[in-house]
Scaffold this motif. Structure first.
Motif, PDB file in Angstrom:
ATOM      1  N   SER A   3       0.825  -1.210   0.000  1.00 30.08           N
ATOM      2  CA  SER A   3       0.000   0.000   0.000  1.00 30.08           C
ATOM      3  C   SER A   3       0.855   1.254   0.000  1.00 30.08           C
ATOM      4  CB  SER A   3      -0.937   0.003   1.217  1.00 30.08           C
ATOM      5  OG  SER A   3      -0.192   0.059   2.415  1.00 30.08           O
ATOM      6  N   MET A   4       0.240   2.333  -0.476  1.00 32.17           N
ATOM      7  CA  MET A   4       0.864   3.662  -0.492  1.00 32.17           C
ATOM      8  C   MET A   4       2.216   3.652  -1.197  1.00 32.17           C
ATOM      9  SD  MET A   4      -0.329   5.161   3.222  1.00 32.17           S
ATOM     10  CE  MET A   4       0.207   3.784   4.208  1.00 32.17           C
ATOM     11  N   TYR A   5       2.265   2.979  -2.346  1.00 30.13           N
ATOM     12  CA  TYR A   5       3.514   2.848  -3.108  1.00 30.13           C
ATOM     13  C   TYR A   5       3.757   4.099  -3.946  1.00 30.13           C
ATOM     14  CZ  TYR A   5       6.889   1.161  -6.536  1.00 30.13           C
ATOM     15  OH  TYR A   5       7.999   1.016  -7.338  1.00 30.13           O
ATOM     16  N   ASP A   6       4.966   4.631  -3.832  1.00 32.03           N
ATOM     17  CA  ASP A   6       5.374   5.801  -4.615  1.00 32.03           C
ATOM     18  C   ASP A   6       6.610   5.430  -5.428  1.00 32.03           C
ATOM     19  OD1 ASP A   6       6.222   8.224  -5.653  1.00 32.03           O
ATOM     20  OD2 ASP A   6       5.785   9.359  -3.826  1.00 32.03           O
ATOM     21  N   GLU A   7       6.435   5.345  -6.728  1.00 30.34           N
ATOM     22  CA  GLU A   7       7.524   4.952  -7.628  1.00 30.34           C
ATOM     23  C   GLU A   7       8.733   5.875  -7.518  1.00 30.34           C
ATOM     24  OE1 GLU A   7       9.469   2.703 -10.466  1.00 30.34           O
ATOM     25  OE2 GLU A   7       7.424   2.256  -9.796  1.00 30.34           O
ATOM     26  N   ALA A   8       8.498   7.122  -7.135  1.00 30.12           N
ATOM     27  CA  ALA A   8       9.586   8.098  -7.071  1.00 30.12           C
ATOM     28  C   ALA A   8      10.476   7.922  -5.843  1.00 30.12           C
ATOM     29  CB  ALA A   8       9.022   9.519  -7.095  1.00 30.12           C
ATOM     30  N   ILE A   9      10.030   7.118  -4.881  1.00 34.43           N
ATOM     31  CA  ILE A   9      10.810   6.932  -3.647  1.00 34.43           C
ATOM     32  C   ILE A   9      11.647   5.659  -3.764  1.00 34.43           C
ATOM     33  CG2 ILE A   9      10.653   6.563  -1.149  1.00 34.43           C
ATOM     34  CD1 ILE A   9       8.066   8.165  -1.155  1.00 34.43           C
ATOM     35  N   ALA A  10      12.969   5.816  -3.691  1.00 32.70           N
ATOM     36  CA  ALA A  10      13.890   4.684  -3.887  1.00 32.70           C
ATOM     37  C   ALA A  10      13.636   3.577  -2.868  1.00 32.70           C
ATOM     38  CB  ALA A  10      15.336   5.171  -3.796  1.00 32.70           C
ATOM     39  N   MET A  11      13.348   3.957  -1.624  1.00 37.22           N
ATOM     40  CA  MET A  11      13.109   2.964  -0.584  1.00 37.22           C
ATOM     41  C   MET A  11      11.878   2.102  -0.922  1.00 37.22           C
ATOM     42  SD  MET A  11      12.511   3.554   3.509  1.00 37.22           S
ATOM     43  CE  MET A  11      10.898   4.307   3.262  1.00 37.22           C
ATOM     44  N   HIS A  12      10.855   2.730  -1.472  1.00 39.44           N
ATOM     45  CA  HIS A  12       9.661   1.983  -1.865  1.00 39.44           C
ATOM     46  C   HIS A  12      10.004   0.969  -2.951  1.00 39.44           C
ATOM     47  CE1 HIS A  12       6.252   4.808  -0.291  1.00 39.44           C
ATOM     48  NE2 HIS A  12       7.199   4.599   0.616  1.00 39.44           N
ATOM     49  N   ARG A  13      10.794   1.409  -3.950  1.00 34.42           N
ATOM     50  CA  ARG A  13      11.174   0.490  -5.032  1.00 34.42           C
ATOM     51  C   ARG A  13      12.004  -0.667  -4.493  1.00 34.42           C
ATOM     52  NH1 ARG A  13      12.672   5.413  -7.452  1.00 34.42           N
ATOM     53  NH2 ARG A  13      14.870   4.788  -7.445  1.00 34.42           N
ATOM     54  N   GLN A  14      12.890  -0.362  -3.554  1.00 34.83           N
ATOM     55  CA  GLN A  14      13.762  -1.392  -2.987  1.00 34.83           C
ATOM     56  C   GLN A  14      12.950  -2.423  -2.207  1.00 34.83           C
ATOM     57  OE1 GLN A  14      16.783   0.114  -0.344  1.00 34.83           O
ATOM     58  NE2 GLN A  14      17.114  -1.886   0.613  1.00 34.83           N
ATOM     59  N   TYR A  15      12.090  -1.952  -1.305  1.00 43.83           N
ATOM     60  CA  TYR A  15      11.307  -2.884  -0.487  1.00 43.83           C
ATOM     61  C   TYR A  15      10.286  -3.647  -1.330  1.00 43.83           C
ATOM     62  CZ  TYR A  15      13.334  -0.825   3.724  1.00 43.83           C
ATOM     63  OH  TYR A  15      14.210  -0.412   4.700  1.00 43.83           O
ATOM     64  N   TYR A  16       9.728  -2.973  -2.332  1.00 40.62           N
ATOM     65  CA  TYR A  16       8.762  -3.642  -3.193  1.00 40.62           C
ATOM     66  C   TYR A  16       9.408  -4.789  -3.956  1.00 40.62           C
ATOM     67  CZ  TYR A  16       5.032  -4.330  -6.594  1.00 40.62           C
ATOM     68  OH  TYR A  16       4.044  -4.885  -7.369  1.00 40.62           O
ATOM     69  N   SER A  17      10.673  -4.599  -4.332  1.00 43.24           N
ATOM     70  CA  SER A  17      11.382  -5.659  -5.062  1.00 43.24           C
ATOM     71  C   SER A  17      11.656  -6.874  -4.175  1.00 43.24           C
ATOM     72  CB  SER A  17      12.706  -5.119  -5.619  1.00 43.24           C
ATOM     73  OG  SER A  17      13.638  -4.851  -4.572  1.00 43.24           O
ATOM     74  N   GLN A  18      11.651  -6.681  -2.850  1.00 48.26           N
ATOM     75  CA  GLN A  18      11.907  -7.788  -1.921  1.00 48.26           C
ATOM     76  C   GLN A  18      10.639  -8.582  -1.581  1.00 48.26           C
ATOM     77  OE1 GLN A  18      13.662  -5.926   1.510  1.00 48.26           O
ATOM     78  NE2 GLN A  18      15.434  -5.146   0.393  1.00 48.26           N
ATOM     79  N   LEU A  19       9.472  -7.975  -1.818  1.00 46.36           N
ATOM     80  CA  LEU A  19       8.225  -8.594  -1.386  1.00 46.36           C
ATOM     81  C   LEU A  19       7.913  -9.941  -2.056  1.00 46.36           C
ATOM     82  CD1 LEU A  19       5.675  -5.684  -0.823  1.00 46.36           C
ATOM     83  CD2 LEU A  19       6.609  -7.270   0.862  1.00 46.36           C
ATOM     84  N   PRO A  20       8.156 -10.108  -3.371  1.00 49.96           N
ATOM     85  CA  PRO A  20       7.823 -11.412  -3.968  1.00 49.96           C
ATOM     86  C   PRO A  20       8.501 -12.587  -3.274  1.00 49.96           C
ATOM     87  CG  PRO A  20       8.198  -9.799  -5.693  1.00 49.96           C
ATOM     88  CD  PRO A  20       8.584  -9.133  -4.401  1.00 49.96           C
ATOM     89  N   ALA A  21       9.784 -12.434  -2.911  1.00 46.51           N
ATOM     90  CA  ALA A  21      10.504 -13.521  -2.250  1.00 46.51           C
ATOM     91  C   ALA A  21       9.941 -13.780  -0.858  1.00 46.51           C
ATOM     92  CB  ALA A  21      11.997 -13.177  -2.157  1.00 46.51           C
ATOM     93  N   ILE A  22       9.586 -12.704  -0.144  1.00 45.03           N
ATOM     94  CA  ILE A  22       9.017 -12.855   1.199  1.00 45.03           C
ATOM     95  C   ILE A  22       7.660 -13.539   1.120  1.00 45.03           C
ATOM     96  CG2 ILE A  22       8.127 -11.591   3.204  1.00 45.03           C
ATOM     97  CD1 ILE A  22      10.259  -9.421   2.569  1.00 45.03           C
ATOM     98  N   ALA A  23       6.833 -13.115   0.169  1.00 46.68           N
ATOM     99  CA  ALA A  23       5.510 -13.714   0.014  1.00 46.68           C
ATOM    100  C   ALA A  23       5.612 -15.194  -0.363  1.00 46.68           C
ATOM    101  CB  ALA A  23       4.723 -12.956  -1.051  1.00 46.68           C
ATOM    102  N   GLU A  24       6.566 -15.500  -1.232  1.00 48.13           N
ATOM    103  CA  GLU A  24       6.745 -16.904  -1.637  1.00 48.13           C
ATOM    104  C   GLU A  24       7.204 -17.751  -0.459  1.00 48.13           C
ATOM    105  OE1 GLU A  24       9.112 -19.553  -5.030  1.00 48.13           O
ATOM    106  OE2 GLU A  24       9.512 -17.402  -4.843  1.00 48.13           O
ATOM    107  N   GLN A  25       8.110 -17.211   0.335  1.00 45.46           N
ATOM    108  CA  GLN A  25       8.611 -17.932   1.506  1.00 45.46           C
ATOM    109  C   GLN A  25       7.479 -18.220   2.498  1.00 45.46           C
ATOM    110  OE1 GLN A  25      11.766 -15.860   3.511  1.00 45.46           O
ATOM    111  NE2 GLN A  25      12.036 -17.422   5.084  1.00 45.46           N
ATOM    112  N   LEU A  26       6.556 -17.274   2.629  1.00 40.60           N
ATOM    113  CA  LEU A  26       5.437 -17.436   3.568  1.00 40.60           C
ATOM    114  C   LEU A  26       4.239 -18.131   2.911  1.00 40.60           C
ATOM    115  CD1 LEU A  26       5.608 -13.903   5.222  1.00 40.60           C
ATOM    116  CD2 LEU A  26       6.271 -16.070   6.293  1.00 40.60           C
ATOM    117  N   ASN A  27       4.373 -18.423   1.621  1.00 43.60           N
ATOM    118  CA  ASN A  27       3.295 -19.072   0.858  1.00 43.60           C
ATOM    119  C   ASN A  27       2.028 -18.212   0.868  1.00 43.60           C
ATOM    120  OD1 ASN A  27       2.247 -21.110  -0.779  1.00 43.60           O
ATOM    121  ND2 ASN A  27       1.382 -22.223   0.965  1.00 43.60           N
TER     122      ASN A  27
END
Length: 262
Positions: A188-212
């Motif tokens: 939620s509240m994703y802002d493409e212009a914020i580097a931290m958002h892009r970084q954390y968003y890129s990590q989410l698929p692996a976390i979601a997969e790990q948690l199924n």
């Protein structure tokens, strides 16, 4: 009992629970399904989002969770939409949560209410408080499914894994059968212009997969959400051409499919 009961859970405030609850309700209603929004949050966020005046305690979820509840739900129409009704929150819900701790079957009070006095809606969406107390335990016990909005910052992302563990452990302690399934994480509240958002968003698929857990498309950050809520409207009614209106589509599609499968 409603076919589908979705608890929108997070273990922090300000992560977009009410925004998700309201806009998901609106999207599902547009697919010709009746939706009830239950506000378990003492902060009464849904009052603002739905353009409702604050209600007396006896016309809110405080009454539903009281010992003497007889099934006389008080539901307010949201935005004059016939398919969306709200049972409002109230500050006294904080006291209600404390009372439920010492009450017999206190953890199952909301589930018992929905079972004994079922709502005529296809979908019930529960907007939960930010703390994992007795009100959230009630939401978990009543739910068939869970949605977890995640803000794109480290504390929120690490908290999502802890929340999944809490849901699993609490479901086991309550001996829920069946246990509510986690529909997915909603960035939620994703802002493409914020580097931290892009970084954390890129990590989410692996976390979601790990948690199924399924990972839904991101809900973008926009001041128009705040402007819409200030007018007591969903974004769809405030600015229906805004691209963020489409961000809730996949979740709503999945909810309707769940209703059809029941």
């Amino acid at each position: 009992m409603a076919k589908i009961v979705i608890a929108v859970l997070a273990n922090a405030g300000g992560v977009g629970k009410s925004t998700l609850s309201v806009h998901l309700a609106y999207e599902v209603s547009k697919r010709k399904r009746k939706v009830a929004l239950l506000d378990l949050d003492p902060q009464r966020s849904l009052d603002v989002f739905c353009g409702l005046e604050a209600a007396e305690a006896e016309n809110t979820m405080v009454k539903v969770l009281a010992k003497n509840f007889k099934g006389d739900w008080v539901l307010e129409s949201a935005w004059d939409e016939a398919r969306i009704e709200v049972c409002q929150g109230h500050p006294l819900l904080a006291d209600t949560g404390n009372d439920l701790v010492i009450r017999k079957r206190g953890e199952y009070t909301l589930a018992d209410r929905l079972h004994k006095y079922p709502l005529p809606h296809d979908v019930v969406i529960i907007d939960c408080p930010a703390t994992l107390g007795m009100l959230n335990v009630n939401a978990l016990a009543a739910a068939t499914h869970l949605l977890v909005p995640i803000q794109l910052e480290m504390k929120a992302i690490s908290g999502a894994a802890e929340l999944v563990e809490w849901c699993i452990n609490t479901s086991e302690e309550l001996q829920l059968d069946p246990k509510p399934s986690i529909m997915g994480f909603v960035p939620s509240m994703y802002d493409e212009a914020i580097a931290m958002h892009r970084q954390y968003y890129s990590q989410l698929p692996a976390i979601a997969e790990q948690l199924n857990v399924k990972l839904y498309p991101k809900i973008r950050s926009s001041n128009e959400f705040k402007n819409a809520s200030a007018h007591g409207l969903p974004l769809h009614k405030y600015r229906n051409k805004h691209p963020a209106c489409k961000d809730f589509k996949q979740i709503a599609d999945d909810v309707v499919e769940l209703v059809k499968s029941k």
